[in-house]
Write a protein that holds these residues in place. Structure first.
Motif, PDB file in Angstrom:
ATOM      1  N   SER A  29       0.828  -1.203   0.000  1.00 34.81           N
ATOM      2  CA  SER A  29       0.000   0.000   0.000  1.00 34.81           C
ATOM      3  C   SER A  29       0.861   1.251   0.000  1.00 34.81           C
ATOM      4  O   SER A  29       1.600   1.521   0.966  1.00 34.81           O
ATOM      5  N   ALA A  30       0.760   2.040  -1.061  1.00 38.90           N
ATOM      6  CA  ALA A  30       1.500   3.299  -1.145  1.00 38.90           C
ATOM      7  C   ALA A  30       1.063   4.254  -0.040  1.00 38.90           C
ATOM      8  O   ALA A  30       1.884   4.969   0.530  1.00 38.90           O
ATOM      9  N   ASN A  51      13.501   6.682   1.411  1.00 32.22           N
ATOM     10  CA  ASN A  51      13.338   5.316   0.901  1.00 32.22           C
ATOM     11  C   ASN A  51      11.870   4.921   0.812  1.00 32.22           C
ATOM     12  O   ASN A  51      11.449   4.298  -0.171  1.00 32.22           O
ATOM     13  N   LEU A  52      11.088   5.279   1.823  1.00 34.72           N
ATOM     14  CA  LEU A  52       9.667   4.932   1.799  1.00 34.72           C
ATOM     15  C   LEU A  52       8.899   5.719   0.743  1.00 34.72           C
ATOM     16  O   LEU A  52       8.018   5.167   0.081  1.00 34.72           O
ATOM     17  N   TYR A  53       9.213   7.002   0.587  1.00 28.84           N
ATOM     18  CA  TYR A  53       8.541   7.779  -0.462  1.00 28.84           C
ATOM     19  C   TYR A  53       8.860   7.212  -1.842  1.00 28.84           C
ATOM     20  O   TYR A  53       7.977   7.118  -2.697  1.00 28.84           O
ATOM     21  N   ALA A  66       3.070  10.838  -2.133  1.00 25.98           N
ATOM     22  CA  ALA A  66       4.411  10.262  -2.218  1.00 25.98           C
ATOM     23  C   ALA A  66       5.350  11.202  -2.963  1.00 25.98           C
ATOM     24  O   ALA A  66       6.485  11.434  -2.535  1.00 25.98           O
ATOM     25  N   LEU A  67       4.868  11.786  -4.043  1.00 21.31           N
ATOM     26  CA  LEU A  67       5.694  12.707  -4.820  1.00 21.31           C
ATOM     27  C   LEU A  67       5.999  13.974  -4.036  1.00 21.31           C
ATOM     28  O   LEU A  67       7.154  14.415  -3.975  1.00 21.31           O
ATOM     29  N   SER A  68       4.998  14.541  -3.397  1.00 23.92           N
ATOM     30  CA  SER A  68       5.240  15.769  -2.636  1.00 23.92           C
ATOM     31  C   SER A  68       6.127  15.493  -1.424  1.00 23.92           C
ATOM     32  O   SER A  68       6.979  16.312  -1.069  1.00 23.92           O
ATOM     33  N   GLY A  69       5.967  14.335  -0.791  1.00 20.77           N
ATOM     34  CA  GLY A  69       6.839  13.973   0.322  1.00 20.77           C
ATOM     35  C   GLY A  69       8.271  13.798  -0.134  1.00 20.77           C
ATOM     36  O   GLY A  69       9.209  14.240   0.543  1.00 20.77           O
TER      37      GLY A  69
END
Length: 76
Positions: A29-30, A51-53, A66-69
């Motif tokens: 799960s993203a 790494n998680l992003y 995810a991209l903004s993080g």
């Protein structure tokens, strides 16, 4: 929800515990990865957050959080 609430309240240990559990239950799960990465950012553990992003983007290349993080961490 409880993990994110604890994160907002600054209860990092409790937030991390809850969000790690969610990530273990749903390892692909993203959203779970992004939420856990937020905990790492709060802990100033930018390497693990990065790494998680990246992993979240690999799982869902259109995940805005995810991209903004990722951008947030890279600019730090």
């Amino acid at each position: 929800s409880r993990g994110l609430a604890n994160l907002e309240l600054g209860n990092l240990a409790e937030a991390k515990r809850d969000l790690l559990e969610v990530a273990q239950i749903a390892p692909d799960s993203a959203v779970a990865m992004v939420n856990l990465a937020k905990t790492y950012v709060a802990e100033k553990n930018l390497t693990d957050a990065l790494n998680l992003y990246e992993k979240a983007l690999n799982a869902d290349s259109e995940n805005f959080d995810a991209l903004s993080g990722l951008i947030f961490v890279l600019t730090r």
